[in-house]
Design an enzyme around this catalytic site. Structure first.
Site, PDB file in Angstrom:
ATOM      1  N   GLY A  43       0.839  -1.199   0.000  1.00  0.00           N
ATOM      2  CA  GLY A  43       0.000   0.000   0.000  1.00  0.00           C
ATOM      3  C   GLY A  43       0.867   1.239   0.000  1.00  0.00           C
ATOM      4  N   ASP A  68       2.347  -1.307  -4.767  1.00  0.00           N
ATOM      5  CA  ASP A  68       0.958  -0.896  -5.030  1.00  0.00           C
ATOM      6  C   ASP A  68       0.651  -1.152  -6.504  1.00  0.00           C
ATOM      7  OD1 ASP A  68      -1.525   0.767  -5.168  1.00  0.00           O
ATOM      8  OD2 ASP A  68      -0.790   1.575  -3.274  1.00  0.00           O
ATOM      9  N   SER A 121      -0.548  -7.165  -5.140  1.00  0.00           N
ATOM     10  CA  SER A 121       0.170  -7.629  -3.963  1.00  0.00           C
ATOM     11  C   SER A 121       0.435  -9.141  -3.941  1.00  0.00           C
ATOM     12  CB  SER A 121      -0.621  -7.212  -2.717  1.00  0.00           C
ATOM     13  OG  SER A 121      -0.095  -7.794  -1.570  1.00  0.00           O
ATOM     14  N   HIS A 141      -8.282  -2.981   2.605  1.00  0.00           N
ATOM     15  CA  HIS A 141      -8.782  -3.242   3.957  1.00  0.00           C
ATOM     16  C   HIS A 141     -10.033  -4.107   3.984  1.00  0.00           C
ATOM     17  CE1 HIS A 141      -5.590  -0.838   5.212  1.00  0.00           C
ATOM     18  NE2 HIS A 141      -6.200   0.268   5.587  1.00  0.00           N
TER      19      HIS A 141
HETATM   20  N1  SAH Z   1       0.535   3.404   3.061  1.00  0.00           N
HETATM   21  C1  SAH Z   1      -0.034   4.551   2.337  1.00  0.00           C
HETATM   22  C2  SAH Z   1      -1.517   4.435   2.095  1.00  0.00           C
HETATM   23  C3  SAH Z   1      -1.936   3.204   1.316  1.00  0.00           C
HETATM   24  S1  SAH Z   1      -3.647   3.273   0.834  1.00  0.00           S
HETATM   25  C4  SAH Z   1       0.253   5.795   3.182  1.00  0.00           C
HETATM   26  O1  SAH Z   1       0.090   5.726   4.413  1.00  0.00           O
HETATM   27  O2  SAH Z   1       0.604   6.824   2.625  1.00  0.00           O
HETATM   28  C5  SAH Z   1      -3.909   1.634   0.307  1.00  0.00           C
HETATM   29  C6  SAH Z   1      -3.269   1.305  -1.028  1.00  0.00           C
HETATM   30  O3  SAH Z   1      -3.350  -0.087  -1.226  1.00  0.00           O
HETATM   31  C7  SAH Z   1      -3.949   1.947  -2.249  1.00  0.00           C
HETATM   32  O4  SAH Z   1      -3.046   2.812  -2.900  1.00  0.00           O
HETATM   33  C8  SAH Z   1      -4.321   0.752  -3.143  1.00  0.00           C
HETATM   34  O5  SAH Z   1      -4.088   0.974  -4.518  1.00  0.00           O
HETATM   35  C9  SAH Z   1      -3.416  -0.341  -2.613  1.00  0.00           C
HETATM   36  N2  SAH Z   1      -3.918  -1.696  -2.841  1.00  0.00           N
HETATM   37  C10 SAH Z   1      -5.116  -2.194  -2.436  1.00  0.00           C
HETATM   38  N3  SAH Z   1      -5.221  -3.481  -2.792  1.00  0.00           N
HETATM   39  C11 SAH Z   1      -4.065  -3.801  -3.444  1.00  0.00           C
HETATM   40  C12 SAH Z   1      -3.567  -5.001  -4.056  1.00  0.00           C
HETATM   41  N4  SAH Z   1      -4.278  -6.128  -4.056  1.00  0.00           N
HETATM   42  N5  SAH Z   1      -2.356  -4.965  -4.629  1.00  0.00           N
HETATM   43  C13 SAH Z   1      -1.602  -3.831  -4.624  1.00  0.00           C
HETATM   44  N6  SAH Z   1      -2.018  -2.682  -4.048  1.00  0.00           N
HETATM   45  C14 SAH Z   1      -3.232  -2.661  -3.469  1.00  0.00           C
HETATM   46 MG    MG Z   2      -3.745   3.262   6.193  1.00  0.00          MG
END
Ligand code: SAH
Ligand code: MG
Length: 207
Positions: A43, A68, A121, A141
């Site tokens: 993420g 991501d 991921s 989430h």
């Molecule tokens: N850690 C970051 C916020 C992440 S928000 C910070 O604090 O600045 C959650 C991210 O997870 C999003 O950008 C979304 O694109 C990514 N995400 C969600 N499911 C995903 C997956 N299956 N594979 C890769 N990225 C994923």
């Molecule tokens: Mg978060």
């Protein structure tokens, strides 16, 4: 001279969902890790948490992979709470946070420390063999996604390594269940000990 103060204040202004006190806790967890070790966050969004962790990685001569697919989670899509029109690519109407992420890491001068991994991921996890001294789980989430990330990535954390989980809310009124349930499962496994917490961030260490 240490770039830490400058990086922590820079991070506070990057677009994202990480309050400064939780970002600071991420940084502290990073500092507690071994030098020259490998870290990964699931993420990346626009690179906010990557700068907090990157500041610690710079101090520890470690590297951080920031993973991501850059098309946002469910709650980031149009019509949901965390939607941001500025991040939509007009060419296909999809969210694309990669240009913002790249800009953030370049502006922070962390391009030799923080590397982007662009892809889903679970597929990346299957092909990622490097043991991790620090894993930060902050991807999707939803129930299935959160549990899948836990199962795919947590086994890669070495003894003594840090496992950080974001958006852990004990009270359902504050946020979704899955990160909290994953956190409870990590504790119940007996494989990790809690080292600290700040806001919705939990810091555990593999025994
Ligand atoms: N850690 C970051 C916020 C992440 S928000 C910070 O604090 O600045 C959650 C991210 O997870 C999003 O950008 C979304 O694109 C990514 N995400 C969600 N499911 C995903 C997956 N299956 N594979 C890769 N990225 C994923
Ligand atoms: Mg978060």
């Amino acid at each position: 001279m240490s770039r830490v103060p400058e990086l922590l204040s820079f991070a506070a202004h990057v677009k994202g969902f990480m309050p400064p006190d939780e970002g600071r806790a991420l940084f502290e967890a990073g500092l507690a890790q071994r030098t020259r070790s490998t870290w990964l966050e699931v993420g990346a969004w626009c690179g906010k948490s990557a700068v907090y962790l990157g500041a610690a990685a710079l101090e520890r001569d470690a590297v951080l992979y920031s993973l991501d697919h850059h098309h946002g989670s469910e709650e980031n899509q149009r019509g949901w709470d965390h939607f941001d029109e500025e991040l939509v690519d007009a060419r296909d109407g999809r969210l694309n946070t990669l240009p913002s992420w790249q800009r953030t890491i370049a502006d922070a001068q962390l391009e030799d420390v923080v590397f982007g991994l662009v892809g889903p991921s679970l597929v990346v996890a299957e092909h990622f063999a490097q043991p991790l001294d620090l894993l930060f789980i902050d991807g999707g989430h939803g129930h299935d996604v959160a549990w899948a990330d836990y199962h795919a990535w947590t086994p890669k954390v070495v003894p003594g390594g840090a496992l950080l989980i974001h958006d852990v809310f004990a009270d359902p009124a504050d946020g979704g269940r899955p990160p909290y349930e994953v956190y409870l499962a990590v504790l119940a496994s007996g494989e990790f000990t809690e080292r600290g917490h700040q806001g919705s961030l939990r810091w555990l260490q593999r025994n």
